[in-house]
Design a protein around this motif. Structure first.
Motif, PDB file in Angstrom:
ATOM      1  N   THR A  57       0.777  -1.065  -0.105  1.00  0.00           N
ATOM      2  CA  THR A  57       0.040  -0.004  -0.142  1.00  0.00           C
ATOM      3  C   THR A  57       0.912   1.283   0.038  1.00  0.00           C
ATOM      4  OG1 THR A  57      -0.028  -0.178   2.439  1.00  0.00           O
ATOM      5  CG2 THR A  57      -1.948  -1.164   1.321  1.00  0.00           C
ATOM      6  N   ALA A  58       2.092   1.034   0.611  1.00  0.00           N
ATOM      7  CA  ALA A  58       2.949   2.340   0.682  1.00  0.00           C
ATOM      8  C   ALA A  58       3.803   2.604  -0.501  1.00  0.00           C
ATOM      9  CB  ALA A  58       3.487   2.326   1.937  1.00  0.00           C
ATOM     10  N   THR A  59       3.577   1.529  -1.627  1.00  0.00           N
ATOM     11  CA  THR A  59       4.476   1.497  -2.794  1.00  0.00           C
ATOM     12  C   THR A  59       4.047   1.429  -3.848  1.00  0.00           C
ATOM     13  OG1 THR A  59       5.030  -0.801  -2.433  1.00  0.00           O
ATOM     14  CG2 THR A  59       6.641   0.616  -1.265  1.00  0.00           C
ATOM     15  N   LEU A  60       2.938   0.729  -4.038  1.00  0.00           N
ATOM     16  CA  LEU A  60       2.345   0.506  -5.363  1.00  0.00           C
ATOM     17  C   LEU A  60       1.842   1.915  -6.140  1.00  0.00           C
ATOM     18  CD1 LEU A  60       1.414  -2.059  -7.130  1.00  0.00           C
ATOM     19  CD2 LEU A  60      -0.787  -1.948  -6.047  1.00  0.00           C
ATOM     20  N   ALA A  61       2.302   1.939  -7.176  1.00  0.00           N
ATOM     21  CA  ALA A  61       1.985   3.331  -8.003  1.00  0.00           C
ATOM     22  C   ALA A  61       1.062   2.819  -9.265  1.00  0.00           C
ATOM     23  CB  ALA A  61       3.207   3.898  -8.592  1.00  0.00           C
ATOM     24  N   LEU A  62       1.310   1.444  -9.773  1.00  0.00           N
ATOM     25  CA  LEU A  62       0.357   1.146 -10.913  1.00  0.00           C
ATOM     26  C   LEU A  62      -0.346  -0.116 -10.754  1.00  0.00           C
ATOM     27  CD1 LEU A  62       1.545   1.612 -14.732  1.00  0.00           C
ATOM     28  CD2 LEU A  62       0.774  -0.554 -13.885  1.00  0.00           C
ATOM     29  N   LEU A  63      -1.482  -0.138 -10.980  1.00  0.00           N
ATOM     30  CA  LEU A  63      -2.354  -1.501 -11.052  1.00  0.00           C
ATOM     31  C   LEU A  63      -2.895  -1.502 -12.168  1.00  0.00           C
ATOM     32  CD1 LEU A  63      -3.162  -3.864  -9.363  1.00  0.00           C
ATOM     33  CD2 LEU A  63      -4.699  -2.512  -8.201  1.00  0.00           C
ATOM     34  N   TYR A  64      -2.637  -2.381 -12.873  1.00  0.00           N
ATOM     35  CA  TYR A  64      -2.978  -2.561 -14.716  1.00  0.00           C
ATOM     36  C   TYR A  64      -3.623  -4.043 -14.688  1.00  0.00           C
ATOM     37  CZ  TYR A  64      -2.652  -1.879 -19.600  1.00  0.00           C
ATOM     38  OH  TYR A  64      -3.041  -1.512 -20.700  1.00  0.00           O
ATOM     39  N   LEU A  65      -5.074  -3.913 -14.710  1.00  0.00           N
ATOM     40  CA  LEU A  65      -5.871  -5.333 -14.770  1.00  0.00           C
ATOM     41  C   LEU A  65      -6.709  -5.367 -15.878  1.00  0.00           C
ATOM     42  CD1 LEU A  65      -6.512  -5.330 -10.896  1.00  0.00           C
ATOM     43  CD2 LEU A  65      -4.667  -6.330 -12.204  1.00  0.00           C
ATOM     44  N   ASP A  66      -6.639  -4.631 -16.958  1.00  0.00           N
ATOM     45  CA  ASP A  66      -7.385  -4.631 -18.085  1.00  0.00           C
ATOM     46  C   ASP A  66      -7.723  -5.975 -18.669  1.00  0.00           C
ATOM     47  OD1 ASP A  66      -7.776  -1.814 -17.824  1.00  0.00           O
ATOM     48  OD2 ASP A  66      -7.129  -1.121 -19.532  1.00  0.00           O
ATOM     49  N   ASN A  67      -8.980  -6.149 -19.148  1.00  0.00           N
ATOM     50  CA  ASN A  67      -9.258  -7.231 -19.985  1.00  0.00           C
ATOM     51  C   ASN A  67      -8.607  -8.661 -19.592  1.00  0.00           C
ATOM     52  OD1 ASN A  67     -10.238  -8.533 -22.363  1.00  0.00           O
ATOM     53  ND2 ASN A  67      -8.282  -8.350 -23.627  1.00  0.00           N
ATOM     54  N   CYS A  68      -8.976  -8.939 -18.103  1.00  0.00           N
ATOM     55  CA  CYS A  68      -8.651 -10.253 -17.707  1.00  0.00           C
ATOM     56  C   CYS A  68      -9.796 -11.212 -17.184  1.00  0.00           C
ATOM     57  CB  CYS A  68      -7.919  -9.711 -16.418  1.00  0.00           C
ATOM     58  SG  CYS A  68      -6.095  -9.241 -16.787  1.00  0.00           S
ATOM     59  N   ASN A  69     -10.891 -10.649 -17.491  1.00  0.00           N
ATOM     60  CA  ASN A  69     -12.374 -11.492 -17.031  1.00  0.00           C
ATOM     61  C   ASN A  69     -12.465 -11.575 -15.590  1.00  0.00           C
ATOM     62  OD1 ASN A  69     -14.601 -12.662 -18.080  1.00  0.00           O
ATOM     63  ND2 ASN A  69     -13.675 -14.674 -17.757  1.00  0.00           N
ATOM     64  N   PHE A  70     -12.102 -10.342 -14.894  1.00  0.00           N
ATOM     65  CA  PHE A  70     -12.482 -10.383 -13.291  1.00  0.00           C
ATOM     66  C   PHE A  70     -13.688  -9.915 -13.184  1.00  0.00           C
ATOM     67  CE2 PHE A  70      -7.477  -9.189 -12.946  1.00  0.00           C
ATOM     68  CZ  PHE A  70      -7.340 -10.806 -12.704  1.00  0.00           C
ATOM     69  N   GLY A  71     -14.445 -10.727 -12.342  1.00  0.00           N
ATOM     70  CA  GLY A  71     -15.759 -10.424 -11.804  1.00  0.00           C
ATOM     71  C   GLY A  71     -15.793  -9.735 -10.513  1.00  0.00           C
ATOM     72  N   GLY A  72     -16.941  -9.722  -9.837  1.00  0.00           N
ATOM     73  CA  GLY A  72     -16.935  -9.341  -8.250  1.00  0.00           C
ATOM     74  C   GLY A  72     -16.920  -7.718  -8.236  1.00  0.00           C
ATOM     75  N   VAL A  73     -16.679  -7.453  -7.182  1.00  0.00           N
ATOM     76  CA  VAL A  73     -17.018  -5.711  -6.669  1.00  0.00           C
ATOM     77  C   VAL A  73     -15.666  -5.108  -6.672  1.00  0.00           C
ATOM     78  CG1 VAL A  73     -19.337  -6.047  -6.237  1.00  0.00           C
ATOM     79  CG2 VAL A  73     -17.449  -6.103  -4.531  1.00  0.00           C
ATOM     80  N   LEU A  74     -15.646  -3.930  -6.556  1.00  0.00           N
ATOM     81  CA  LEU A  74     -14.194  -3.284  -6.352  1.00  0.00           C
ATOM     82  C   LEU A  74     -14.236  -3.252  -4.995  1.00  0.00           C
ATOM     83  CD1 LEU A  74     -14.139  -0.400  -8.904  1.00  0.00           C
ATOM     84  CD2 LEU A  74     -12.748  -2.375  -8.882  1.00  0.00           C
ATOM     85  N   PRO A  75     -13.049  -3.887  -4.167  1.00  0.00           N
ATOM     86  CA  PRO A  75     -13.006  -3.817  -2.693  1.00  0.00           C
ATOM     87  C   PRO A  75     -12.707  -2.156  -2.145  1.00  0.00           C
ATOM     88  CG  PRO A  75     -11.000  -4.646  -3.622  1.00  0.00           C
ATOM     89  CD  PRO A  75     -11.981  -4.306  -4.836  1.00  0.00           C
TER      90      PRO A  75
END
Length: 731
Positions: A57-75
């Motif tokens: 949480t203190a380091t992550l600058a990029l989270l790239y999850l496009d087009n992966c067929n992920f379902g569910g809700v955003l936490p």
């Protein structure tokens, strides 16, 4: 992964990884990218892996999850990633509402949640995202109003909210967005004031509810390259101020309420490549200066009230790039437009009295001819014999009204097996060798029914193919009240229409279809049968025939489930070379829209002439419906979503989610063979859908030919046959 404590960058995008995401607990990542991998299965637990990134949480600058067929809700704990600058999770099946906690990601520069299934409203608290440069929420189910707080995103340069259900007005606070370059609010329900954001280079407000005149302030959008205001209710005259937009490349304002002349100031639009002013109320002549715009590639002025001579310079030299249908008083232009020569100025006054006299004389003559024709028609009706459709019908029994009445049990409702605008189809039993037949009785009280009968007879007289419905004879007689009666008798198809099989309608098809469905190979065979019929009509006749109304209810199945194309009441013959090579831009002010909504080609609505390209569009939609079991007029297709787009957006990763569920069966114990078989069958389905998409492209010239469709479908069939037991798909 938890042992790789010095790992900062994890990027495996654009591969074929599948089967879920491992834990990344214990790591302090800066860059995490999984895009374009079929890792998810669309289920609600797909995003649980994000919790394993909490140490980052203190380091992550990029989270790239496009087009992966992920379902569910955003936490909601996504807000804990306080250093996050880029969060991309587009083109998945994420659902639920957008967490308001995202407002805590104050370092966020790129937030893309597009092409998901998010609902609810846009959080009003997002005004705190002061570093945001690009916000994309396109293609969700968002509703409500656009928050005023978005006007506080002072660094925002791109904002995409199209294809949602947003209402209300565009906040006046948007005038503060000095760096906004691209704004797309199309396909919503917005109204109110025109946004005054002069920094824009791309503005799309199409398919909304805007009403009223365009403000003259539009001339201040000096950097605008693309402007789309189509399908609204803008009215008044076109502002001359648009001529100040000298950088404009594309201008589209079709389907509005503009009237008056095309302003002379449009001559300043030297960079213009696309201009669409169609479906308005514009008057006057087509300006000569449009032919002097050297970069203009496409011009649509159709369905206005323009008149006079068509220019002959520039783009007007190429008929395929100019659409002028629906303007009834145009003349001249290059010969390819097929319009009459314009009268010379000196001839107008000299000929006016002669013309008036000629009109009066010709009108009187026309009325007399009509009266004579009616008398002849009535005489022939009372003495007519069945039409000879081909040589074989000459030896068929000549049927009377009374024999048809008896065969259909006095036209009882229980005998009806189909109906359309011009006719009702009955199942009947005739004496003699004909036996069980289908009898199409034309409703002559409906305008156009007799013409439909003649068109169908003319078509059926010249065609014969195993995948076309077989005509047995006709009946031209008088009913018990002395009214004209006409009918066509066809070979009866015991398995009814394809429409009944796909959608389980309650009409009698010989058997109860509620307990039956078509398997995969049967559907492919039906698709091939219909394609073979079209190939015959388009390419193997001396004069090509355009069917014009291809749809499941016009595909009939015999006892072996062989498909037969029926209903040629809208068909039209063309020379083969014209049919195949004709452009989508052929105008016709007399033909009008032909076919059925959902299946009729979009260019028909713009006045284009009938062509084989139109049949190919209908075939593409039919093909997609056969394998998805979704009608193009289903309630789910609204707000710009079509069956074509629905399938295209699901390709190829989500193809199993759009296939007709009746094609799947569950296996108690999945074997390696069944898994391999599943993958191979899914590949075949992807190939089928690609054909359907290629055939139903919006532009006629981009559509696949019927010959190529036949070849590719045969290749798919051969693959399925080699796989063996492919009645259903193991899952």
């Amino acid at each position: 992964m938890s042992n790789a404590t010095t790992l900062y960058y994890f990027a495996v995008g654009h591969n074929d990884f599948y089967g879920g995401v491992p834990s990344f607990s214990g790591l302090r990542l800066k860059y995490f990218s999984l895009y374009d991998n079929p890792l998810g299965n669309g289920k609600s637990t797909n995003l649980d892996f994000i919790s394993s990134l909490l140490n980052s949480t203190a380091t992550l600058a990029l989270l790239y999850l496009d087009n992966c067929n992920f379902g569910g809700v955003l936490p909601r704990f996504i807000a804990n990633f306080s250093r996050l600058q880029v969060f991309l999770i587009a083109e998945n099946v994420v659902s639920g509402t957008i967490p308001s906690e995202i407002r805590h990601l104050v370092n966020l520069q790129y937030l893309h949640l597009s092409e998901n299934q998010l609902g609810g409203t846009i959080p009003s608290s997002w005004g705190s995202l002061q570093q945001l440069i690009s916000l994309n929420l396109e293609g969700n189910k968002l509703f409500g109003e656009i928050p005023i707080s978005l006007g506080n995103l002072s660094l925002l340069s791109r904002l995409y909210l199209q294809f949602n259900e947003l209402q209300g007005t565009i906040p006046i606070s948007f005038e503060k967005l000095k760096y906004l370059l691209e704004l797309d609010f199309s396909r919503n329900k917005l109204q109110g004031n025109f946004p005054k954001v002069t920094s824009l280079v791309h503005l799309d407000l199409s398919h909304n509810h805007f009403i009223g005149p365009l403000p003259v302030e539009i001339g201040g959008f000096k950097d605008l390259l693309s402007l789309d205001l189509s399908n609204n209710m803008f009215l008044g005259t076109l502002p001359s101020a648009i001529g100040a937009l000298t950088s404009l490349i594309e201008l589209n304002i079709n389907h509005n309420l503009f009237h008056g002349f095309i302003p002379p100031s449009f001559s300043s639009l030297k960079s213009l490549e696309i201009l669409d002013l169609s479906c308005n109320y514009l008057t006057g002549k087509i300006p000569e200066f449009l032919g002097k715009l050297q970069y203009l590639k496409r011009l649509n002025l159709s369905f206005n009230h323009l008149e006079g001579e068509i220019p002959t310079e520039g783009i007007f030299k190429n008929k395929t790039e100019v659409v002028l249908g629906g303007n009834s008083n145009l003349c001249g232009g290059i010969p390819q437009f097929g319009l009459p020569t314009c009268p010379r100025e000196g001839e107008r006054q000299h000929l006016s009295h002669i013309q008036k006299l000629a009109i009066l004389m010709s009108s009187g003559t026309l009325i007399l001819l009509i009266i004579v024709a009616l008398i002849v028609f009535i005489y022939k009706q009372k003495n007519k014999q069945p039409l000879k459709l081909d040589a074989t019908t000459e030896f068929m029994p000549k049927l009377s009204y009374w024999s048809i009445q008896k065969a259909t049990n006095e036209f009882s409702k229980s005998s009806i097996i189909g109906f359309g605008k011009f006719s009702i189809v009955y199942k009947g039993i005739l004496d003699g060798s004909l036996g069980i037949v289908a009898i199409k009785v034309f409703k002559l009280q409906v305008r156009g029914a007799s013409k439909s009968f003649l068109v169908e007879c003319e078509a059926l007289r010249q065609i014969r193919h195993r995948n076309l419905v077989k005509v047995l004879t006709t009946c031209c007689s008088i009913d018990h009240e002395g009214n004209d009666f006409i009918a066509i008798v066809y070979e009866y198809m015991i398995n009814g229409s394809l429409d009944n099989w796909l959608h389980n309608h309650s009409k009698d098809t010989g058997e109860n279809n509620d307990s039956k469905s078509l398997n995969l190979l049967q559907r492919v065979n039906i698709a091939i049968d219909v394609a073979n019929a079209l190939d015959y009509l388009h390419n193997q006749l001396e004069t090509g025939l355009v069917h014009c109304d291809l749809k499941p209810s016009n595909i009939l199945l015999d006892g072996d489930l062989v498909a037969h194309v029926a209903d040629f009441g809208l068909a039209k013959f063309f020379p083969t070379e014209v049919t195949v090579a004709s452009s989508s831009n052929q105008e016709s002010s007399s033909i009008g829209i032909k076919g059925t909504i959902g299946y009729a080609a979009p260019e028909y609505g713009m006045g284009s002439d009938l062509s084989t390209f139109g049949d190919m569009y209908s075939y593409g939609i039919l093909l997609l419906e056969i394998f998805t079991n979704k009608s193009p007029t289903s309630d789910i297709f609204n707000n710009g979503l079509t069956l074509h787009n629905y399938v295209r957006m699901s390709m190829p990763e989500q193809v199993t989610e759009i296939v007709d569920p009746k094609l799947f069966h569950k296996e108690a114990n999945a074997t390696s063979r069944s898994l391999v078989l599943q993958d191979q069958i899914i590949e075949c389905l992807v190939s089928v859908f690609k054909i359907g998409i290629a055939c139903s492209m919006e532009l006629p010239k981009n559509r696949m030919s019927i010959g190529n469709a036949v070849k590719e479908l045969h290749s798919i069939k051969n693959t399925l046959v080699e796989l063996g037991d492919i009645g259903t798909i193991p899952c």
